[in-house]
Design a protein around this motif. Structure first.
Motif, PDB file in Angstrom:
ATOM      1  N   ARG A   1      -1.719  -1.585   8.587  1.00 32.73           N
ATOM      2  CA  ARG A   1      -1.998  -3.027   8.633  1.00 32.73           C
ATOM      3  C   ARG A   1      -2.504  -3.427   7.270  1.00 32.73           C
ATOM      4  NH1 ARG A   1      -6.712  -6.152  11.970  1.00 32.73           N
ATOM      5  NH2 ARG A   1      -6.356  -8.181  10.972  1.00 32.73           N
ATOM      6  N   GLU A   2      -1.747  -4.282   6.594  1.00 31.33           N
ATOM      7  CA  GLU A   2      -2.172  -4.783   5.285  1.00 31.33           C
ATOM      8  C   GLU A   2      -3.268  -5.826   5.474  1.00 31.33           C
ATOM      9  OE1 GLU A   2      -1.236  -3.858   2.159  1.00 31.33           O
ATOM     10  OE2 GLU A   2      -0.009  -2.312   3.056  1.00 31.33           O
ATOM     11  N   LEU A   3      -4.264  -5.798   4.616  1.00 32.87           N
ATOM     12  CA  LEU A   3      -5.374  -6.777   4.652  1.00 32.87           C
ATOM     13  C   LEU A   3      -5.336  -7.678   3.453  1.00 32.87           C
ATOM     14  CD1 LEU A   3      -8.168  -4.337   5.806  1.00 32.87           C
ATOM     15  CD2 LEU A   3      -6.793  -5.872   7.210  1.00 32.87           C
TER      16      LEU A   3
ATOM     17  N   SER B   1       0.812  -1.215   0.000  1.00 37.51           N
ATOM     18  CA  SER B   1       0.000   0.000   0.000  1.00 37.51           C
ATOM     19  C   SER B   1       0.846   1.265   0.000  1.00 37.51           C
ATOM     20  CB  SER B   1      -0.940   0.013   1.208  1.00 37.51           C
ATOM     21  OG  SER B   1      -0.192   0.087   2.403  1.00 37.51           O
TER      22      SER B   1
END
Length: 156
Positions: A154-156, A34
């Motif tokens: 926080r990567e999802l 991101s």
């Protein structure tokens, strides 16, 4: 030991390309998709911040040069940023050439920046640093900077 000299247009073009490439690399090193940046997008962002290049009002693009022999050891970009009732200096970029690193030039550049900000009547110095760049964080802490906010992802 070190002096700041304004960048010429040619210096700025070299800085623009190297600064954008370094920013893209730093984003890649975060390991977070991101935060990934493209070279074209980063150059567009630089152009938006510096529409008149090195002549953009409120922005200072400086070569860092050894006082004794005039050798360019790095580059620095800072600007004046106003928020609420205070105006501060924001350090956008500080780069020391690899051959000149670990000799105290970054610390000397920060000291020059602090003095320049004081002379301009600015209230504080601000910067952002990537979380993975622990060497830069240590340098900034040693120069008296403290964390004022932490951005977390926080990567999802």
């Amino acid at each position: 030991m070190l002096k700041m000299t304004p960048m010429s247009t040619a210096d700025f073009e070299r800085f623009r390309a190297s600064s954008a490439a370094d920013y893209v690399e730093q984003c890649r090193l975060t390991g977070l998709p991101s935060l990934a940046a493209s070279q074209a997008g980063t150059l567009a962002g630089l152009d938006a911040l510096l529409p008149q290049g090195p002549a953009t009002p409120g922005h200072y693009l400086m070569l860092l040069q050894e006082q004794e022999n005039g050798a360019t050891v790095g580059m620095m970009w800072f600007g004046e940023v106003s928020n609420d009732d205070a105006t501060s200096a924001f350090l956008y970029d500080l780069w020391i050439a690899p051959a000149w690193r670990r000799r105290g030039f970054a610390a000397a550049a920060l000291a020059l920046l602090a003095e320049e900000a004081r002379l301009r009547g600015l209230d504080s110095l601000n910067l952002n640093v990537f979380a993975h760049n622990t060497a830069a964080q240590a340098l900034y802490r040693k120069a008296g900077f403290v964390a004022s906010e932490i951005t977390m992802v926080r990567e999802l």
